[in-house]
Design a protein around this motif. Structure first.
Motif, PDB file in Angstrom:
ATOM      1  N   MET A  70     129.537  61.324  20.420  1.00  0.00           N
ATOM      2  CA  MET A  70     130.835  61.869  20.829  1.00  0.00           C
ATOM      3  C   MET A  70     131.453  61.006  21.927  1.00  0.00           C
ATOM      4  O   MET A  70     132.665  60.732  21.912  1.00  0.00           O
ATOM      5  CB  MET A  70     130.680  63.303  21.321  1.00  0.00           C
ATOM      6  N   ALA A  71     130.618  60.606  22.885  1.00  0.00           N
ATOM      7  CA  ALA A  71     131.135  59.797  23.988  1.00  0.00           C
ATOM      8  C   ALA A  71     131.645  58.455  23.497  1.00  0.00           C
ATOM      9  O   ALA A  71     132.623  57.912  24.029  1.00  0.00           O
ATOM     10  CB  ALA A  71     130.044  59.608  25.040  1.00  0.00           C
ATOM     11  N   ALA A  72     130.994  57.918  22.474  1.00  0.00           N
ATOM     12  CA  ALA A  72     131.400  56.616  21.941  1.00  0.00           C
ATOM     13  C   ALA A  72     132.415  56.755  20.813  1.00  0.00           C
ATOM     14  O   ALA A  72     132.793  55.757  20.195  1.00  0.00           O
ATOM     15  CB  ALA A  72     130.166  55.861  21.430  1.00  0.00           C
ATOM     16  N   ASN A  73     132.824  57.981  20.535  1.00  0.00           N
ATOM     17  CA  ASN A  73     133.788  58.270  19.477  1.00  0.00           C
ATOM     18  C   ASN A  73     133.291  57.816  18.106  1.00  0.00           C
ATOM     19  O   ASN A  73     134.071  57.374  17.254  1.00  0.00           O
ATOM     20  CB  ASN A  73     135.143  57.623  19.787  1.00  0.00           C
ATOM     21  N   ARG A  74     131.960  57.949  17.885  1.00  0.00           N
ATOM     22  CA  ARG A  74     131.394  57.639  16.566  1.00  0.00           C
ATOM     23  C   ARG A  74     131.320  58.941  15.764  1.00  0.00           C
ATOM     24  O   ARG A  74     130.256  59.556  15.641  1.00  0.00           O
ATOM     25  CB  ARG A  74     130.014  57.002  16.714  1.00  0.00           C
ATOM     26  N   ILE A  75     132.470  59.337  15.253  1.00  0.00           N
ATOM     27  CA  ILE A  75     132.558  60.611  14.542  1.00  0.00           C
ATOM     28  C   ILE A  75     132.696  60.328  13.050  1.00  0.00           C
ATOM     29  O   ILE A  75     133.603  59.593  12.635  1.00  0.00           O
ATOM     30  CB  ILE A  75     133.766  61.431  15.027  1.00  0.00           C
ATOM     31  N   PRO A  76     131.809  60.858  12.213  1.00  0.00           N
ATOM     32  CA  PRO A  76     131.890  60.602  10.770  1.00  0.00           C
ATOM     33  C   PRO A  76     133.132  61.247  10.158  1.00  0.00           C
ATOM     34  O   PRO A  76     133.705  62.185  10.724  1.00  0.00           O
ATOM     35  CB  PRO A  76     130.605  61.223  10.220  1.00  0.00           C
ATOM     36  N   PRO A  77     133.565  60.764   8.970  1.00  0.00           N
ATOM     37  CA  PRO A  77     134.724  61.358   8.299  1.00  0.00           C
ATOM     38  C   PRO A  77     134.471  62.844   7.999  1.00  0.00           C
ATOM     39  O   PRO A  77     133.347  63.253   7.695  1.00  0.00           O
ATOM     40  CB  PRO A  77     134.842  60.554   6.999  1.00  0.00           C
ATOM     41  N   GLY A  78     135.526  63.632   8.084  1.00  0.00           N
ATOM     42  CA  GLY A  78     135.403  65.054   7.781  1.00  0.00           C
ATOM     43  C   GLY A  78     134.854  65.883   8.915  1.00  0.00           C
ATOM     44  O   GLY A  78     134.615  67.088   8.755  1.00  0.00           O
ATOM     45  N   VAL A  79     134.646  65.261  10.082  1.00  0.00           N
ATOM     46  CA  VAL A  79     134.085  65.965  11.239  1.00  0.00           C
ATOM     47  C   VAL A  79     135.035  65.773  12.415  1.00  0.00           C
ATOM     48  O   VAL A  79     135.700  64.736  12.532  1.00  0.00           O
ATOM     49  CB  VAL A  79     132.678  65.431  11.584  1.00  0.00           C
TER      50      VAL A  79
END
Length: 532
Positions: free
Chosen positions: A226-235
């Motif tokens: 979350m801190a690195a903004n590594r959010i998968p698609p659809g989330v």
């Protein structure tokens, strides 16, 4: 025409009784009114915001946010639809109001276009067989999806209509009497709550979107992701509604929404803490039961307006479609949330554009000013009509008094809202009524001067003045209808009072005056008209 027919006399007697009975509650003390039998009318004039004080709020429906949400949902719908049919894709996203996706297998482009045209979007309001979305093949496997131009206007109109109904339910639940909620322009809503002196209380209930969703928690996303903004698609990542709790990652697509709720109430959990009990209806209960059955052992978030209230673990299926929402609630905040959930979520965010508060003292001043204006206007008309026409002027003055009683009685009975402009409409009505009597009496003078007998002159005066009277009043009715149809707030109040006054004026100026003059002819048997 001057014969004292039974129906005219009966109509006059009944109108006087009606006017007195339904107007009387407005001058009786409340204690006296409460002591009267139940069959006696108790309705008083419903005073508007400018006469009794209250709150005025102007909101703008955030249609841009509504469109952005629909585009986000379209992206997720495209993702789910293509995955379910095992069509490989890439570069899915939204920019500039257009959703773009690239089909990686050239042989499945036509299949994808046909599938998306069938599955994405919904019917376009007002168009038979039309859809609110279009799917375009741009070549090289690239597809573009967008809303048709008419959809934006239809969405905005629907959102405003839904918002008005939701706001009305919320205000009614607060116990505020007779709120006036109207559309202004294409996307604004005016709220006038007479007698409600605390606009902050209204804002707290009106302005909250109260959009409730149940969304699965994605436990694979770590705080570092979350801190690195590594959010998968659809989330997506959402914050907590409770201070101090960390954000969580949830699926963008909701399992169940608050649209399926049929009841919500303030309750308590097993520890005695305040909570909100909820219950889904038939289809909602099935969806909720299926979702909890498929996800036993996983966490799901209870999300209100894009902030999660709690994120419990599903220990077992919940087939009954009911449960409780726990959080840092007080009994008051839990009751307020239950009220919002019962009344339904707003389709879009509301932005407060203007707020005014009219104090009760200022409203009382307006009532006094209106009463003084009405008294002065009526007195001036009485003096004029009596000086100009003598005894017949007295008859006209009596008809004016009955006219006022009828207007007040009708407005009290129907609980129509009387505003300050409405008082102006009432004064104008009296002037129109006097004008009708002037037309009748002047016509009588002309007929008497032409050599007719008193009875014949009076009878002919009524008949020949009727056309002019009807023309004038029909014109007033048309004007009032236009103001009522296109105006809002005080303009509608003026138009409504004027419309009632037109009908009562015609009745009192013609029927009541006729009966009084006919009675005078029968008793006095005059040789000459008193106005000749």
């Amino acid at each position: 025409m001057l014969t004292l027919s039974r129906w005219k006399v009966t109509a006059v007697i009944l109108s006087v009784i009606f006017g007195i009975v339904f107007s009387l509650p407005n001058i009786l003390p409340q204690k006296t009114l409460d002591a009267l039998p139940g069959w006696v009318p108790h309705q008083k004039l419903n005073l508007g915001l400018d006469l009794q004080g209250g709150s005025y709020l102007l909101y703008e429906v955030d249609t841009d946010a509504l469109r952005a949400e629909r585009l986000t949902n379209m992206v997720e719908d495209v993702r789910t639809t293509l995955r379910n049919d095992q069509i490989e894709f890439s570069e899915l996203g939204e920019a500039g109001g257009v959703v773009r996706v690239r089909i990686t297998d050239p042989g499945k482009v036509d299949q994808a276009v046909s599938l998306l045209r069938r599955s994405i979007g919904g019917p376009l309001a007002g168009a038979i067989g039309g859809k609110d979305t279009s799917v375009s093949n741009k070549g090289d496997g690239r597809l573009e999806l967008s809303f048709v131009p008419e959809a934006a206007k239809a969405d905005a109109a629907k959102a405003v209509d839904q918002s008005i109904e939701t706001i009305r339910r919320r205000i009614d639940a607060l116990g505020t009497k007779e709120p006036t909620i109207t559309r202004q322009g294409s996307n604004r809503i005016v709220i006038q709550a007479a007698g409600e002196s605390d606009p902050a209380r209204l804002q707290a209930v009106i302005g909250q979107t109260a959009k409730l969703t149940f969304q699965m928690v994605d436990g694979t996303v770590t705080p570092e992701d979350m801190a690195a903004n590594r959010i998968p698609p659809g989330v997506m990542v959402i914050q907590s509604a409770n201070a101090g709790e960390p954000p969580i990652a949830v699926a963008k697509r909701a399992l169940v929404t608050g649209e399926d709720l049929v009841d919500a109430s303030q309750s308590f959990d097993q520890n005695g803490a305040a909570a909100v009990a909820f219950r889904f209806g038939g289809s909602g209960a099935r969806k909720f039961g299926d979702a909890t059955t498929r996800n036993v052992g996983k966490r799901f978030a209870i999300v209100l307006d894009n902030k999660y209230i709690s994120a419990p673990t599903i220990n077992q299926p919940i087939p009954g479609g009911s449960g409780i929402i726990t959080g840092n609630f007080t009994p008051e905040s839990a009751a307020e949330l239950a009220l919002l959930l019962r009344s339904g979520a707003l389709p879009a965010k509301l932005n407060l554009e203007e707020q005014r508060t009219v104090g009760a003292e200022l409203g009382a001043d307006a009532v006094r000013a209106g009463a003084i204006s009405l008294a002065i206007g009526a007195a001036a008309m009485f003096v004029f009509i009596i000086l100009a026409y003598g005894l017949f002027g007295v008859f006209a003055a009596i008809a004016l008094v009955v006219n006022v009683l009828l207007i007040v009685g009708i407005m009290s009975m129907t609980q129509a809202t009387l505003t300050f402009p409405g008082i102006a409409g009432l004064i104008l009505t009296l002037a129109v009524a006097v004008d009708a009597n002037v037309l009748i009496y002047e016509r009588m003078r002309d007929e008497a001067a032409a050599g007719r007998s008193p009875m014949s002159a009076a009878d002919t005066g009524f008949r020949r003045a009727m056309v002019s009277i009807m023309d004038a009043n029909i014109t007033s009715l048309i004007s009032a209808a236009i103001m009522f149809g296109f105006g809002s707030g005080p303009i509608k109040g003026f138009a409504w009072t004027l419309s009632i006054g037109v009908f009562t004026s015609v009745f009192t100026a013609i029927i009541i005056t006729q009966v009084l003059i006919g009675w005078w002819f029968k008793v006095a048997k005059p040789k000459k008209l008193p106005i000749a």
